[in-house]
Enzyme design. Structure first.
Site, PDB file in Angstrom:
ATOM      1  CG  ASP A 197      39.925  38.023  28.449  1.00 28.75           C
ATOM      2  OD1 ASP A 197      39.069  38.920  28.464  1.00 28.75           O
ATOM      3  OD2 ASP A 197      41.084  38.188  28.016  1.00 28.75           O
TER       4      ASP A 197
ATOM      5  N   GLY B  66      33.275  40.746  26.336  1.00 25.27           N
ATOM      6  CA  GLY B  66      33.036  41.931  25.507  1.00 25.27           C
ATOM      7  C   GLY B  66      33.082  41.575  24.026  1.00 25.27           C
TER       8      GLY B  66
ATOM      9  NE  ARG C 234      32.881  46.104  27.529  1.00 27.40           N
ATOM     10  CZ  ARG C 234      33.910  45.298  27.272  1.00 27.40           C
ATOM     11  NH1 ARG C 234      34.280  45.057  26.041  1.00 27.40           N
ATOM     12  NH2 ARG C 234      34.576  44.734  28.261  1.00 27.40           N
TER      13      ARG C 234
ATOM     14  CD  GLU D 172      45.067  45.226  37.710  1.00 29.41           C
ATOM     15  OE1 GLU D 172      44.374  44.181  37.800  1.00 29.41           O
ATOM     16  OE2 GLU D 172      46.022  45.473  38.476  1.00 29.41           O
ATOM     17  CG  ASN D 173      38.134  44.029  35.711  1.00 29.50           C
ATOM     18  OD1 ASN D 173      37.844  42.888  36.044  1.00 29.50           O
ATOM     19  ND2 ASN D 173      38.811  44.259  34.598  1.00 29.50           N
TER      20      ASN D 173
ATOM     21  NE  ARG E 199      47.050  40.888  28.569  1.00 24.01           N
ATOM     22  CZ  ARG E 199      46.344  40.882  27.446  1.00 24.01           C
ATOM     23  NH1 ARG E 199      46.961  40.734  26.290  1.00 24.01           N
ATOM     24  NH2 ARG E 199      45.035  41.010  27.466  1.00 24.01           N
TER      25      ARG E 199
HETATM   26  C1  FPP Z   1      36.438  39.503  30.823  1.00 26.79           C
HETATM   27  O1  FPP Z   1      35.735  39.836  29.661  1.00 26.79           O
HETATM   28  C2  FPP Z   1      35.567  39.246  31.941  1.00 26.79           C
HETATM   29  C3  FPP Z   1      35.411  40.031  33.047  1.00 26.79           C
HETATM   30  C4  FPP Z   1      36.112  41.306  33.241  1.00 26.79           C
HETATM   31  C5  FPP Z   1      34.560  39.689  34.153  1.00 26.79           C
HETATM   32  C6  FPP Z   1      34.170  38.248  34.278  1.00 26.79           C
HETATM   33  C7  FPP Z   1      32.769  38.241  34.630  1.00 26.79           C
HETATM   34  C8  FPP Z   1      31.906  37.245  34.381  1.00 26.79           C
HETATM   35  C9  FPP Z   1      32.280  35.956  33.808  1.00 26.79           C
HETATM   36  C10 FPP Z   1      30.476  37.417  34.700  1.00 26.79           C
HETATM   37  C11 FPP Z   1      30.136  36.866  36.050  1.00 26.79           C
HETATM   38  C12 FPP Z   1      30.601  37.795  37.038  1.00 26.79           C
HETATM   39  C13 FPP Z   1      30.559  37.758  38.369  1.00 26.79           C
HETATM   40  C14 FPP Z   1      31.018  38.967  39.025  1.00 26.79           C
HETATM   41  C15 FPP Z   1      30.100  36.615  39.219  1.00 26.79           C
HETATM   42  P1  FPP Z   1      36.072  41.205  28.981  1.00 26.79           P
HETATM   43  O2  FPP Z   1      34.947  42.142  29.255  1.00 26.79           O
HETATM   44  O3  FPP Z   1      37.409  41.701  29.372  1.00 26.79           O
HETATM   45  O4  FPP Z   1      36.061  40.768  27.479  1.00 26.79           O
HETATM   46  P2  FPP Z   1      36.835  41.468  26.276  1.00 26.79           P
HETATM   47  O5  FPP Z   1      38.304  41.324  26.564  1.00 26.79           O
HETATM   48  O6  FPP Z   1      36.393  40.667  25.103  1.00 26.79           O
HETATM   49  O7  FPP Z   1      36.377  42.901  26.235  1.00 26.79           O
END
Ligand code: FPP
Length: 253
Positions: free
Chosen positions: A22, A25, A35, A69-70, A196
């Site tokens: 996580d 972003g 992002r 959920e993504n 979480r």
């Molecule tokens: C959370 O960061 C991360 C994800 C939703 C995806 C995880 C993906 C990778 C690590 C890249 C490699 C991916 C694959 C498919 C092999 P967030 O965007 O929720 O961060 P934030 O909470 O800071 O917005």
């Protein structure tokens, strides 16, 4: 338990580590970048972590790469994450296989684009015979969805007379989950300071230790992984029983 290890003391390295990656972003936002740049750097952290985990002797590494959920994210971001998975499988498969890594993908497959599905199936088939670390990519994964899919399969088996309701127990249910043949994770790490579980391995992590680190996923490195493992070793697992010291106090140890 390994030689020289006392009850309540942790094995040096947990055999199954699962990670909620996580903070991509926020990593980008902090630098004034889009992002998708955070996700791109997140893929680099993923590659680094696969190498470090194998190097440290972790047997199973599960990475939460895309949750059910993504799909609610903007279409462009969803599409970018799909592209990253494609790149990862296409570009890294040979290297993963040379490192004796076995690739597994868990999650619902029916929503994946046909070409992505073929890639995933190819990656699993091509590495099936490998005997090193198992890399489990949780993609289009949600624990509730997995549990519902499993319940539906079992219900169909009961309706067809293949099994009886009484034969369904924790172990037969476990075996039908996407992770059926894998050990439960002993350690779940979540980066970025969030605390979480976000619909990740709800069944499998029933007895796992959770380590939350403020490190944003793109910055997750060997030191951060080793620190999470050190924190895990400092914890005492009891599985509902008593710690060794408490057991001695009540005269049962
Ligand atoms: C959370 O960061 C991360 C994800 C939703 C995806 C995880 C993906 C990778 C690590 C890249 C490699 C991916 C694959 C498919 C092999 P967030 O965007 O929720 O961060 P934030 O909470 O800071 O917005």
């Amino acid at each position: 338990m390994s030689v020289g290890q006392r009850p309540g003391e942790r094995a040096e390295i947990p055999s199954h580590v699962a990670v909620i990656m996580d903070g991509n972003g926020r990593w980008a936002q902090l630098r004034g970048l889009p992002r998708h740049e955070g996700h791109r750097r997140g893929l680099e952290a993923l590659r680094r972590t696969v190498k470090n985990a194998a190097d440290l002797g972790i047997e199973v590494l599960t990475l939460y790469s895309f949750s059910t959920e993504n799909w609610r994210r903007p279409a462009a971001e969803v599409s970018f994450l799909m592209t990253l998975l494609r790149h990862f499988v296409e570009k890294d498969l040979a290297e993963l296989s040379a490192a004796n890594v076995r690739v597994r993908v868990i999650g619902g497959r029916e929503d994946l684009a046909p070409d992505l599905l073929r890639l995933v199936e190819h990656a699993e088939a091509a590495t099936r015979g490998n005997t090193g670390m198992i890399l489990v990519v949780a993609f289009n994964y949600g624990s509730r969805d997995e549990i519902v899919r499993t319940a539906r399969q079992l219900a169909a088996d009961v309706a067809a007379g293949r099994i009886s309701p009484a034969s369904i127990d924790e172990s037969s249910f476990s075996l039908r989950l996407d992770t059926g043949d894998l050990p439960d994770p002993e350690l779940v790490i979540r980066t970025s300071g969030e605390t979480r579980i976000s619909n990740f391995l709800l069944w499998q992590a029933a007895y796992a230790e959770f380590v939350f680190t403020p490190v944003l996923w793109p910055d997750f490195d060997r030191a951060a992984l080793e620190e999470a493992l050190a924190e895990y070793r400092r914890r005492e697992r009891r599985f509902g029983g008593l710690a060794e010291s408490s057991a001695r106090n009540v005269g049962v140890a």
